[in-house]
Design an enzyme around this catalytic site. Structure first.
Site, PDB file in Angstrom:
ATOM      1  N   ASN A   1      52.553  17.845   5.719  1.00  0.00           N
ATOM      2  CA  ASN A   1      51.661  16.976   4.807  1.00  0.00           C
ATOM      3  C   ASN A   1      52.539  16.050   4.240  1.00  0.00           C
ATOM      4  OD1 ASN A   1      50.031  19.225   4.014  1.00  0.00           O
ATOM      5  ND2 ASN A   1      51.500  20.293   2.988  1.00  0.00           N
TER       6      ASN A   1
ATOM      7  N   HIS B   1      52.776  13.856   9.754  1.00  0.00           N
ATOM      8  CA  HIS B   1      51.411  13.293   9.944  1.00  0.00           C
ATOM      9  C   HIS B   1      52.472  12.035   8.823  1.00  0.00           C
ATOM     10  CE1 HIS B   1      48.422  15.658  10.911  1.00  0.00           C
ATOM     11  NE2 HIS B   1      48.755  15.557  11.794  1.00  0.00           N
TER      12      HIS B   1
HETATM   13  P1  OAD Z   1      42.653  21.606   5.135  1.00  0.00           P
HETATM   14  O1  OAD Z   1      42.350  20.795   3.491  1.00  0.00           O
HETATM   15  O2  OAD Z   1      41.832  21.172   6.324  1.00  0.00           O
HETATM   16  O3  OAD Z   1      43.180  22.893   5.368  1.00  0.00           O
HETATM   17  C1  OAD Z   1      43.300  23.602   3.836  1.00  0.00           C
HETATM   18  C2  OAD Z   1      42.844  25.646   3.905  1.00  0.00           C
HETATM   19  O4  OAD Z   1      44.554  25.383   2.520  1.00  0.00           O
HETATM   20  C3  OAD Z   1      42.333  25.428   4.283  1.00  0.00           C
HETATM   21  O5  OAD Z   1      42.389  26.584   5.062  1.00  0.00           O
HETATM   22  C4  OAD Z   1      42.552  26.692   2.504  1.00  0.00           C
HETATM   23  O6  OAD Z   1      41.488  28.163   3.037  1.00  0.00           O
HETATM   24  C5  OAD Z   1      43.411  26.538   2.604  1.00  0.00           C
HETATM   25  N1  OAD Z   1      44.318  26.717   1.163  1.00  0.00           N
HETATM   26  C6  OAD Z   1      43.467  26.249  -0.154  1.00  0.00           C
HETATM   27  N2  OAD Z   1      44.496  26.860  -1.359  1.00  0.00           N
HETATM   28  C7  OAD Z   1      45.119  27.678  -0.203  1.00  0.00           C
HETATM   29  C8  OAD Z   1      46.164  28.429  -1.370  1.00  0.00           C
HETATM   30  N3  OAD Z   1      46.710  28.684  -2.353  1.00  0.00           N
HETATM   31  N4  OAD Z   1      47.557  29.036  -0.629  1.00  0.00           N
HETATM   32  C9  OAD Z   1      47.195  29.347   0.708  1.00  0.00           C
HETATM   33  N5  OAD Z   1      46.119  28.477   1.179  1.00  0.00           N
HETATM   34  C10 OAD Z   1      45.133  27.236   0.653  1.00  0.00           C
HETATM   35  O7  OAD Z   1      44.175  21.058   4.878  1.00  0.00           O
HETATM   36  P2  OAD Z   1      44.860  20.303   6.627  1.00  0.00           P
HETATM   37  O8  OAD Z   1      44.932  21.992   7.597  1.00  0.00           O
HETATM   38  O9  OAD Z   1      46.272  21.138   5.974  1.00  0.00           O
HETATM   39  O10 OAD Z   1      45.562  14.475   8.551  1.00  0.00           O
HETATM   40  O11 OAD Z   1      44.689  19.218   7.094  1.00  0.00           O
HETATM   41  C11 OAD Z   1      44.928  19.214   8.246  1.00  0.00           C
HETATM   42  C12 OAD Z   1      45.339  17.652   8.090  1.00  0.00           C
HETATM   43  O12 OAD Z   1      44.216  17.033   7.921  1.00  0.00           O
HETATM   44  C13 OAD Z   1      45.699  16.510   7.204  1.00  0.00           C
HETATM   45  O13 OAD Z   1      47.348  16.903   7.658  1.00  0.00           O
HETATM   46  C14 OAD Z   1      45.077  15.348   6.786  1.00  0.00           C
HETATM   47  C15 OAD Z   1      43.395  15.942   6.686  1.00  0.00           C
HETATM   48  O14 OAD Z   1      43.354  14.310   7.608  1.00  0.00           O
HETATM   49  C16 OAD Z   1      45.964  13.556   8.554  1.00  0.00           C
HETATM   50  O15 OAD Z   1      45.195  12.807   6.678  1.00  0.00           O
HETATM   51  C17 OAD Z   1      46.353  12.901   9.385  1.00  0.00           C
END
Ligand code: OAD
Length: 228
Positions: free
Chosen positions: A88, A105
């Site tokens: 994040n 990131h």
């Molecule tokens: P994603 O949006 O890909 O995934 C978010 C995850 O959080 C999903 O698996 C949801 O099911 C889960 N989620 C949503 N609400 C939640 C809650 N209240 N409690 C627990 N889990 C919850 O986000 P990231 O995996 O962080 O990179 O994405 C990775 C990277 O992709 C980011 O750092 C960013 C993005 O492109 C860059 O911009 C380089």
């Protein structure tokens, strides 16, 4: 016990910051090729600057939630034993009190000179023509890692993951590498791996233990179980 925690956008969802890939997520509203690549910035720096100015304003108006607070409590209870790696770019972990935070990131609150590499605190609203305070060139950009760029602090991350006894991934979809590969690496090195997420991620089979639910519930429960 040596604990490495990897967090993603899901941990900040209940603070009001949007995730990327959920229904209504940022990458369903914006084309990531336009706002999160060096090529997109080259084509339209105003669009990219506006996008990150909006993210920074959202972040400034948000508060850490119970999940961020629980991870800060874990670090306080186990000094020197917790490394928090986050994908994040918000600063909610730091504002909750976590100290050993690696922002792989980058950070919304930091600006980077594309010319000389100098970093400085980002103003609330960055402008395309902002000059670097070190070299004077008008080459300011958000200090965030875009697709096609190498995440920050990869050596420190590799060392932490190689030597941990416990690894937890929280609120991340497991779709973006190299972050998504860290759990498998920790598992290969013998760590106990736990997934805490709203639902099973793309890589859920890597983990021996899973807790599914909102981060504000499952993270404090998991921290309590570790400290018991
Ligand atoms: P994603 O949006 O890909 O995934 C978010 C995850 O959080 C999903 O698996 C949801 O099911 C889960 N989620 C949503 N609400 C939640 C809650 N209240 N409690 C627990 N889990 C919850 O986000 P990231 O995996 O962080 O990179 O994405 C990775 C990277 O992709 C980011 O750092 C960013 C993005 O492109 C860059 O911009 C380089």
């Amino acid at each position: 016990m040596k604990i490495v925690i990897l967090t993603g956008a899901g941990i900040s969802a209940e603070s009001g910051l949007g995730t990327f890939r959920d229904k209504g997520g940022l990458w369903t509203q914006y084309d990531l090729n336009e706002v999160a690549t060096p090529e997109g910035f080259g084509r339209n720096p105003q669009l990219v600057t506006d996008f990150y100015n909006a993210r920074r304003a959202n972040c400034a108006g948000a508060q850490p939630n119970a999940a961020h607070n629980a991870l800060a409590r874990l670090e306080t209870a186990l000094p020197g034993q917790v490394t928090l790696i986050t994908q994040n770019v918000d600063d909610l972990h730091q504002r909750a009190g976590s100290r050993n935070v690696i922002q792989m990131h980058g950070a919304l609150m930091s600006a980077l000179c594309a010319s000389c590499g100098h970093r400085w605190p980002a103003p609330p609203v960055m402008a395309v023509k902002d000059c670097c305070p070190a070299c004077g060139q008008p080459r300011a950009r958000p200090d965030v890692v875009w697709f096609g760029e190498i995440p920050y602090h990869m050596e420190a991350i590799a060392e932490a993951v190689e030597t941990c006894t416990h690894f937890a991934a929280i609120g991340t979809s497991g779709q973006v590498y190299p972050a998504a590969g860290l759990a498998a690496e920790a598992r290969r090195n013998g760590a106990q791996c736990t997934e805490l997420n709203l639902e099973p991620s793309e890589i859920s089979r890597v983990f021996q233990t899973c807790r599914y639910g909102p981060a504000s519930q499952v993270v404090p429960e998991w921290v309590d179980s570790l400290l018991d």
